[in-house]
Design a protein around this motif. Sequence first.
Motif, mmCIF file in Angstrom:
data_model
loop_
_atom_site.group_PDB
_atom_site.id
_atom_site.type_symbol
_atom_site.label_atom_id
_atom_site.label_comp_id
_atom_site.label_asym_id
_atom_site.label_seq_id
_atom_site.Cartn_x
_atom_site.Cartn_y
_atom_site.Cartn_z
ATOM 1 N N UNK A 101 -2.695 10.321 -6.622
ATOM 2 C CA UNK A 101 -1.360 10.199 -7.210
ATOM 3 C C UNK A 101 -1.134 8.799 -7.749
ATOM 4 N N UNK A 102 -1.594 7.796 -6.989
ATOM 5 C CA UNK A 102 -1.450 6.409 -7.444
ATOM 6 C C UNK A 102 -2.257 6.179 -8.714
ATOM 7 N N UNK A 103 -3.458 6.749 -8.762
ATOM 8 C CA UNK A 103 -4.327 6.555 -9.923
ATOM 9 C C UNK A 103 -3.732 7.188 -11.176
ATOM 10 N N UNK A 104 -3.101 8.343 -11.025
ATOM 11 C CA UNK A 104 -2.497 9.022 -12.166
ATOM 12 C C UNK A 104 -1.380 8.199 -12.799
ATOM 13 N N UNK A 105 -0.711 7.384 -11.979
ATOM 14 C CA UNK A 105 0.423 6.575 -12.466
ATOM 15 C C UNK A 105 -0.016 5.198 -12.947
ATOM 16 N N UNK A 106 -1.306 4.884 -12.777
ATOM 17 C CA UNK A 106 -1.804 3.550 -13.137
ATOM 18 C C UNK A 106 -2.309 3.570 -14.591
ATOM 19 N N UNK A 107 -1.636 2.821 -15.468
ATOM 20 C CA UNK A 107 -1.962 2.832 -16.893
ATOM 21 C C UNK A 107 -3.357 2.294 -17.175
#
Length: 452
Positions: free
Chosen positions: A402-408
């Motif tokens: 989830x964190x990776x998906x939000x990391x540009x």
Amino acid sequence: MIHPTDYRYLVKDLEQYLSDEAFLQYKLEIEAAYIETLAEIGVCPKDVAEEIVKKANIKIVTPELVRKKEAKLKHDIRAMVSVLADNVSDKAKPFVHLGLTSYDVVNTAQALMLKDVTKKIILPSMIELEKKLIELAENHKDTIQIGRTHGQHAEPITFGFYLSGYVDRLGEAIEKIRKSSEELRGKVSGAVGTKAALKIIYESPEKIEKIMMDKLGLKPARISTQIVPPEYLADYLSQIIIAFSIIADLANDMRQLQRTEIAEVSEMFSQEQVGSSTMPQKRNPVSWENIVSQWKAVMPHIVSVYMDILSEHQRDLTNSASSRYYIPEIINAFVYSIKRTKKNMDNLVVNKERMLMNLKMTGMIAAEPLYIILAMSGHPNAHKYVKGLVSKSIEKNVSLLEMAKKDEKIQKLMENMPEEKIKKIRNIETYIGTAIKTTEKITKLWRTKLGL
């Protein structure tokens, strides 16, 4: 009864090899093979040899008679020889034990006994366990499980891959025990190894030794003192302890996987079985714990085995008591534990759903493939960056994915990455590398080597 082996852990099939009565029969077999050899080379009349051979058994030279004689003589082999001589004619008496020393008989009997018990009990038991481990590894080659290092979740494996590690280790142990048992040596070289007494009897004492060892299916020691060089026995028992350590390692792992908070496997628990005298809910991994305990009881014996390599000059008696303990105790505990492990594996319950649930427990297992993919995409310090994301994930109680998906930065770097590699992050249960292929390779290897 004093020793727990006698009433709790005894493997009955071993009595015909390891008991005092069995060892007496082996020693009498050595006496018989020796007198047959003397007859073959013309030193002893054939009718005398036949008479001695006929009487060289424990129905005539009984343990009770030998013990009574030993109480007077204070010497076990001389007691056995005296009882044997008491039961043959005057014509035969001079040839009983003629030219032998005690440890020509003891060392050779011990080698023959260990070779027999290895071939007929130990190796077949190990191979049966190996066969079961192979079957389980093949059946669970694609059963996903979390790998653990230092007690912590690491990366995905399969349960079959995990078991194939033990298949390979146990297979190697089988081969090493077989080889070391075949290297156990006998001797007919007299009181200090020079064959001086045999030289009086016959011009070629080496021929006596060769003929006799061929009869017994043993190799003679190239050189000996009053005893066979102790390294042969030490190597054999070392291989037994190493194999036992592999089984204890497996048992300890199974015990840990049965913990309430892990619960990935369970052992058979009968309807009437009780886990605790006060807590009715307990279903303890007692079988696995017992195997570890058996190993703990006898593994330290290897120190005595190594200490017994020391024997002053041509021989002392400092190994007499110690070897009487460690040989039967090590072998009985080992075989008992092999059989108990096999029974446990026959009844093993594998909880696939719990394995998958544990895999996804932390939500952080994608860290390694994420770091590798970022590095391959050109990130200058991917490991440090992903480690920072893990810390944030833990702090916010969300999964790393989830964190990776939000990391540009991550999303931009991954734009040109093949979907097949991205899948390793999104579906972490596919991140098992060559686990299935390796499992198939290892199980096929040992099926072929052992003819299973």
